[in-house]
Structure formats: structure tokens, C-alpha cells
Write an enzyme that holds these catalytic residues in place. Structure first.
Site, PDB file in Angstrom:
ATOM      1  N   GLU A 127       4.634   7.605  -1.002  1.00  0.00           N
ATOM      2  CA  GLU A 127       3.849   6.350  -0.758  1.00  0.00           C
ATOM      3  C   GLU A 127       3.146   5.877  -2.083  1.00  0.00           C
ATOM      4  O   GLU A 127       3.274   6.457  -2.875  1.00  0.00           O
ATOM      5  CB  GLU A 127       2.560   7.173  -0.099  1.00  0.00           C
ATOM      6  N   GLY A 150      -1.960   6.332   4.747  1.00  0.00           N
ATOM      7  CA  GLY A 150      -2.530   6.108   6.019  1.00  0.00           C
ATOM      8  C   GLY A 150      -2.130   4.524   6.221  1.00  0.00           C
ATOM      9  O   GLY A 150      -2.382   3.894   7.460  1.00  0.00           O
ATOM     10  N   GLY A 203      -6.275 -18.731  13.740  1.00  0.00           N
ATOM     11  CA  GLY A 203      -5.287 -17.894  14.532  1.00  0.00           C
ATOM     12  C   GLY A 203      -6.356 -17.241  15.507  1.00  0.00           C
ATOM     13  O   GLY A 203      -7.211 -16.381  15.329  1.00  0.00           O
ATOM     14  N   ALA A 256       0.235   0.092  15.331  1.00  0.00           N
ATOM     15  CA  ALA A 256       0.278   1.318  14.713  1.00  0.00           C
ATOM     16  C   ALA A 256       1.137   2.577  15.714  1.00  0.00           C
ATOM     17  O   ALA A 256       1.945   3.123  15.007  1.00  0.00           O
ATOM     18  CB  ALA A 256      -0.953   1.998  14.286  1.00  0.00           C
ATOM     19  N   HIS A 293     -16.257   9.188  41.368  1.00  0.00           N
ATOM     20  CA  HIS A 293     -17.202   8.066  41.765  1.00  0.00           C
ATOM     21  C   HIS A 293     -18.769   8.261  41.330  1.00  0.00           C
ATOM     22  O   HIS A 293     -19.004   9.310  41.487  1.00  0.00           O
ATOM     23  CB  HIS A 293     -17.237   7.862  43.301  1.00  0.00           C
TER      24      HIS A 293
END
Lengths: 465, 465
Positions: B32, B39, B177, B315, B440
Site C-alpha cells: 500500500e 483503507g 455532476g 467498495a 409491525h
């Protein structure tokens, strides 16, 4: 006037059964006490108004964490009357909707007490009408009970039929019973500013076999954090009126002075005085109507659903039984009662939801189980929402991996549990649940994680702590 | 050092795949970029921090209805820095948890850029380490793109990598956007007090084929109610810097003066400069790695997951593909990619969730469908919570009743949709969904109602209006 089906009691179960029968092509009529009782206990004096108030308590809880979201509150005042008003407004809206909808569908509602005269006849007291039908569904619900010297009077000792009239925040409340009603109102009153003492005669909150001890204990810790004074293994020994309320002596030797005592100790079925004994309908010694797996009584064309059939008094159990009855009338035999798929949900300081077996129940049935737990403490969505408390607990058959039970405490447990209701109904395994694609981040991920804990063996944080 | 599996990129997908490989008995290593990027985008610059801010916006929305719950607010101030602080705190906590957990499991993380040298070798730039493995999983994610003259500079034109540095409430924002990013930030900034102009070049918000038009339009109405200035069929023609921000000329002829422009227009895969071309890994013209149904590239021991494999950058899609890759490595062939079971969830002024086919998509595939809709307007739990907006829409095969898609707008749509994800995965029908016992009151009941609308034919309010 001859109907296919008369439903005595237009509460949650009766009403739902009526709509279902209508859409299945039957000619239906409701008999209900009055226009003000349509919707039954759940709507008028039960789950609907209490969930409204519970949402208010939840909002008040949110103030504790708002600053972390950059919202600096200047404080608030409580106007309990507005809470009551908003709550009653929702109840009335739903009730009026019910009535309007029945009217649109041309399903008549006869107002008055319905009494069965013979297997095809219901007499409606008040309008004095005699109705005939091929089938009858009895769905008359339940009423609160009292316990020992605690007899509800609406002022000093208040039951769940009466609590809705309160229009102020009591300074102090003594709640008797640590079941669903007790823990819900303890949370509501506490958050709105009351001091609350909650007594439960058993050794834990939510002391029913289908809710695991862990759930009750977790909730108790949370309620105590919020300042609720919980006393288990305790009951009220005696009480007396005072100038402004009540003084109660508890079995732990202490004395509690409160505005009133709220009784949340159970309910009895409404099966008396409506012709059931006279017709020879079988009941047990507590007054519950005996029904088979199709909700049918011993008189083949008379069915019964909901609170009058067993002490598990849940609106959706009644709605389900009512629909099973209608299906059976139509000749279908593939839809039956199933204890394993009844979700039980409590809305308190946390939501508590259970379906299927607990570990203890499985043990009692000699089933070897494996259990997987996924904590919400480290669940990213729960952390984002500032609600990272609780857990998902999956109970699975050790040999087959079939999911036998699920027990959730935490955010939106009452919705999350339904994923597992579907799965248990269908005999799905932990492998199935672990291989679903859960959205990230979501609370639902915890169902996958707990299932993976069982299927692949433990890896999660919880187990390693 | 020889590993079973090296994972290049410890984002959501890579990390999840690594844990899964570990629990399946493999010797795993992560590569990484840095300790600050563990992450990946989702955690550090995507779904996790945005959902945190969105919860703040949701809390602010709640103030509109608090009085109905008897809570009379005295007002609040906004301190945006505290929001940022709280948000970053959650991100860092999760990131540190990730690292600690990997350490506990003794899964090494090599920090630096990972470059594939041959099918069994990853070179880590920085520490200059050469790692060997039987298998490699590439999970390097994506980066924001720019569009035309809108080139992110972190000040005037800001992309989704840069928006996290903002530590004040902008007076006015121009968002370009109307996809997930756009509608989420429009809601957040609007609720925190900004004026917001949202431009979308297509004719509706959320203009992707897998989200039905109805969902986008319902959300647009709600955002407009909150004061967001939405302009569809519009884009930015030109823009210039001003003393305090930007001035943009839109294609509708109007001019917008704002603090900055937020670009939410898409992302490109991170597939350059990491040895993929050199190894001959097949990619399409946009730079996405081609993979088969098991997430395998054309080099059999190299797999790829997540944003680098397709423009659907979620993800959980990456997490799922990563686990499929690991299962395939282990010789399993029963777990494959499946477009139909990918939940797509947008957290804006309402939650918008979709899985499976829309009606239009079904039509394109020549499948006859029936559709059932259940409104949240009259859902009792939604009414209790003051969140009775939106709907559940079920799309089912006309002939078999199999559920092909579900589209939810409204409260907790992002959790509710999972019930249907499980069902679609398993080929379940509307009959199955209609015969579940739903608690309910619950929001989940709407899944049963919408399914019943299909199975038994329409009866509900919505259809009759």
C-alpha cells in the site's frame, strides 16, 4: 346479508386479514366496537403511539452527539403536550385512513360488540344487527392485566390503556415490569426528563426465553448509563397514595416516591362475553382460544388470530395468522403457522430484535449450535452515524450451518432482522448469508460478518478481545 | 520472502480479500502506498467521510420536525471545523483499526508503490523490496477525473480528493455532476447552510441505467424543496476566477458566482505505471483491466478487483470480487461475479437504493415484468419517525414472479434493500416475499406490500391515487 367472512375485531390482525380476503375475492365485513377503536390496541394504545414517542426520545439522545457533527445546540425546552398532539395526530391519521380505505373497497364495518350466536351468525350489539357468514374470524385482541395489589385506576396506578392521557413530564415514575412495555417507557420518560425506577421480578430485563440474556443485559447497561434506576429480582410489596402521587415499598427494602406507577406486566385475551363458550369453542385455562396450524378453532368454519390465541401478543403475529386463516378457507394448505419466523422487536434506548432460537433454546432442543457475533462498535456505518453500539448474533446448526436464530441489539435492529427472517423461513445457511454482497458501508454488513464467523471460524475483533 | 498471495492496494477490496485469504489459510501480504492511504479511497476520501457528513445533514433536517415531538429547539450554531474533526476522527480510527488488526493477524503491509515485475514478483518502490508470491491480486483503485476546462486545483475547482480539506461552510457552491457524489454533497452543503447550484448534463439526477427515472425524480423534488437549485441538461460553458471564488457561465445562459466548483464527474482506474502493460495484462481502451467471472486476468495467477475492473466503482463490488478471486485460487468454482446482486446506494436528502433490473432494463432484455409499489407516505413506522416519504418498487418477471429488481427511495433504503439482495441472489419470487412475517410497525413491511401488489394484484393506496 350473507358474507363469505365476518371478522370480529378490526385491529391489526383482523384488518389485515380482511384486506387479504378482499383481494382474494371474498365478500367481507368487519365488526368493531366503535369508530374510535378501529386499528385495535396496536394502533390506538400500543405499538404505533409508543414508537412515535420513542422516536422523540431517540432525537433527544442525538443531542448528546450533535457537537461532533458541528451542530452546537443552544438547548431546548420540552413541551410534552406537543409530543402528545403529534402522536395522536399520527394515530388518528392512520385510523381514518383505515376507515376510508375500507369504504373505498366497500368493505362494511359494523360498529358494536360482536357476539357469536352460532357458527354462521354474528350479532352486533348496539345496532342490534344479525350478520350471516360462511366463515368467522375472531380477532378481538387483549386487555391489560393487573398484578396483586396494583390495580389500575388511571391516576396512581396506570396501565398501557391509560398512559396515553398523561400530558406532562412526570417528575418520577415507577415502572413495574422489565418487558417490552417497561423498557420502552423507561427510555421515553427518562429522555423527556423524568427520573425512572424500573422494577423487574426476574433477574434480567426482557426475561423471555426467546430473547437471549446478552440482549437484555446489553440494554440494561445502556439504560443505566442514561440514568434509569433498574432493580431486578424486585417487585412492589405495598404502596399508598400521597398528596402528589404514590409511595411504594419495594421487596428490596427501599421506598420509592413517584408521580405514578406504570404497569407493564402483561395482558389477557378478550375472549369472554362474545359467545365463544356458548358455542363450545375450546379454550385453555387462561382463556386463550385453541387453534391449529391454520388458525382454525375446533369449529371448522370459525378461525381465530392474534392476542386471543397465545401470550405472544404481537400485531404482526396476528396479521400473519389472519392471512393463514383466509388462505385455509380458500383451500390452501401450504401456508402454516411457524414460531421460528416471528420477529420480536423492542424499541428502547437501543433496538433489540430476535427471531428464531437462542443458544439456550437450541440446547433445550438438543441441537448443537455454533454462534457468530459481529459488533457494531467497529462497524463503519454505525460509527458514521454515532450509533456504534450493540451486536448481531447468529445461531446456526453446527452440522448443517442452517441459521436457526438471530439476535440483534443496536441501530435499526428492527429492520435488519428481516433479512434473517427471510433466510430462516427458507432454511438458508451461514454460507448463504456470508456470500451475499452487502453494501459498504452498511449496518447490514454485520449480518455477513457474523455469518462468516460461523462459516469460516472466528476472526473478528469481538472474539479476540 | 514467498507469499501465497500479494495484494497490491489495501483499500476496501484489497483489505477484505486479504482477511478472507488469511482465514482461508493463505500466507498474505499487502502493498500500500503509505500508512495514510490504508483503507483506500472509500475510507479516506469517499464513502466513509461522506456518510459521516451526511448524518450531520440528516440531524439538521430533524430540527424541522422536532416540535412535533415536543422538543422546542432554541436554535443552533454551525461549527464546520467540528464536523471535519469528528469526521476525520472516525476515518483515522477505522484506519488505525485496520492496521492494528493486520498486525494482530501478522499480515505484513509493505509501504510504497507496488509494481508488478513478472507474474510472481511485486517490487515495492521506496523500501525497494522485492516480494514473491504464487498469486497476485491487483486492487489499486481509481482517481478523480476532470472534464474539459474544469481542472481540479484544490481551490477554485475541487475534486473528491480535495473536498475534505474545506474547513468552513461555503456561502455558495456550484456542483458539477448529478450522480452519487453530486447529490450527496448538494444535500450536505445545503443543510449546513450553503446555497447550492447542482448542474447535470443529462435530463435527470442519478442518470445511470440501473437507477430508475422515478428514483432520480423523487430525489430531485426533495432536494428542490430544501432549496437546492438543480439544473438538468446543463453544464459549465466557461468559468473564471474572481477575488473570492469563481464565476461560471452555464450552458443555460446564466451565470453563477460561487466560492468554488465541486467536481463530481467520475473517476479513472489506477492502472498505469504499475507494470500491467509490461506484463501484457489485457485492458480496455479506457484503462480498465479485463477480468473473467472469477476476477482473473489473462495471466492466470494474476487477479484484479474493484475500481480498476469496471466503471461501477463501489467498495463492496471490490470486496466481493476480491473474495471471489481468493475462492478461485483455492480451486472453488461456485462463486462468481453477478451484476444482478450489486446494491447501489446513494445517501442524499433521501436514501436511494437499487438492486437488479429496472423496468427499462428488463424491457431492453425482452423480459415482461410486473411492478409493485408501496409508498412510505402511509407506512406507520415511517409516520412515527416523521420520515414518511418515498417508496419501495419491486420489479418481477411477469410469468414466474421471480424478483428481478428492487428500487427504494426513503428511510433506511440502504439497509432495507439487502432483504431483496438476498432474495434476488436466490431466485426468490414475489410470493415468497409477500408471505414473510414482517414486524409491525416496520419500514420492511413495504417490501411485503410491494410484493403483494405484484402477486395478488394492486390494492394499495398509491395505485388508486
Amino acid at each position: 346479508m350473507e358474507f363469505d367472512l365476518i371478522i370480529v375485531g378490526a385491529g391489526s390482525g383482523g384488518y389485515e386479514a380482511g384486506l387479504y380476503a378482499f383481494r382474494r375475492g371474498m365478500k367481507v365485513a368487519f365488526v368493531e366496537l366503535s369508530p374510535e377503536t378501529v386499528g385495535g390496541n396496536c394502533l390506538n394504545r400500543g405499538c404505533i403511539p409508543s414508537k412515535y414517542m420513542r422516536h422523540g426520545a431517540y432525537l433527544l439522545d442525538k443531542f448528546q452527539k450533535m457537537e461532533q457533527y458541528g451542530i452546537i445546540s443552544k438547548g431546548y425546552d420540552i413541551e410534552y403536550k406537543k409530543l402528545k398532539e403529534g402522536r395522536d395526530n399520527v394515530v388518528v391519521t392512520i385510523r381514518e385512513n383505515f376507515k376510508k380505505f375500507a369504504q373505498q373497497l366497500r368493505i362494511p364495518i359494523y360498529y358494536g360488540k360482536g357476539v357469536l350466536k352460532d357458527p354462521n351468525t354474528v350479532f352486533v350489539e348496539g345496532p342490534e344487527e344479525t350478520l350471516k357468514a360462511k366463515y368467522i374470524l375472531v380477532a378481538t385482541g387483549s386487555s391489560p392485566t393487573s398484578v396483586g395489589n396494583l390495580v389500575p385506576d388511571g391516576k396512581y396506578v396506570i396501565d398501557t390503556d391509560q398512559i396515553w392521557e398523561i400530558d406532562y413530564v412526570p417528575k418520577k415514575v415507577l415502572i413495574v415490569g422489565g418487558g417490552a412495555v417497561g423498557v420502552e417507557f423507561a427510555y421515553i420518560f427518562r429522555k423527556y426528563g423524568s427520573e425512572v425506577v424500573l422494577v423487574e421480578i426476574k433477574d434480567r430485563l426482557l426475561p423471555t426465553p426467546d430473547i437471549p440474556e446478552d440482549s437484555g443485559r446489553y440494554l440494561a447497561r445502556k439504560l443505566r448509563e442514561l440514568g434509569v434506576d433498574i432493580r431486578t429480582r424486585t417487585s412492589v410489596e405495598s404502596w399508598e397514595k400521597t398528596q402528589n402521587g404514590v409511595k411504594a415499598k419495594l421487596t428490596d427494602g427501599s421506598e420509592v416516591v413517584a408521580d405514578f406507577i406504570l404497569l407493564g406486566v402483561g395482558r389477557k385475551p378478550n375472549t369472554k362475553g362474545i359467545g365463544l363458550e356458548e358455542l363450545g369453542i375450546e379454550m385453555d385455562e387462561r382463556g386463550f382460544v385453541k387453534t391449529n396450524e391454520y388458525a382454525q378453532t375446533n369449529i371448522p368454519n370459525i378461525y381465530a388470530c392474534g392476542d386471543i390465541t397465545s401470550p405472544l401478543m404481537l400485531a404482526h403475529k396476528s396479521m400473519y395468522e389472519g392471512k393463514i386463516a383466509v388462505s385455509h378457507i380458500l383451500g390452501e394448505r401450504d401456508w402454516k403457522k411457524n414460531e421460528r419466523i416471528i420477529p420480536k422487536i423492542i424499541y428502547s434506548a437501543l433496538e433489540v430484535a430476535s427471531v428464531g432460537l437462542t443458544e439456550e433454546q437450541a440446547e433445550d432442543e438438543d441441537i448443537e449450535v455454533r454462534v457468530g457475533v459481529a459488533s457494531f462498535v467497529s462497524n463503519p456505518k454505525a460509527m458514521d452515524d454515532g450509533e456504534n453500539e450493540g451486536f448481531v448474533r447468529i445461531v446456526a446448526d453446527d452440522e448443517t450451518g442452517e441459521i436457526l436464530g438471530c439476535h440483534i441489539v443496536g441501530p435499526h435492529a428492527g429492520e435488519l432482522i428481516h433479512q434473517v427472517v427471510h433466510m430462516i423461513k427458507d432454511g438458508k445457511t451461514v454460507e448463504f448469508a456470508s456470500k451475499t454482497m452487502y453494501s459498504h458501508p452498511s449496518l447490514s454488513e454485520n449480518i455477513g460478518i457474523a455469518s462468516s464467523e460461523v462459516y469460516y471460524g472466528p476472526i473478528s475483533w469481538v472474539k479476540r478481545r
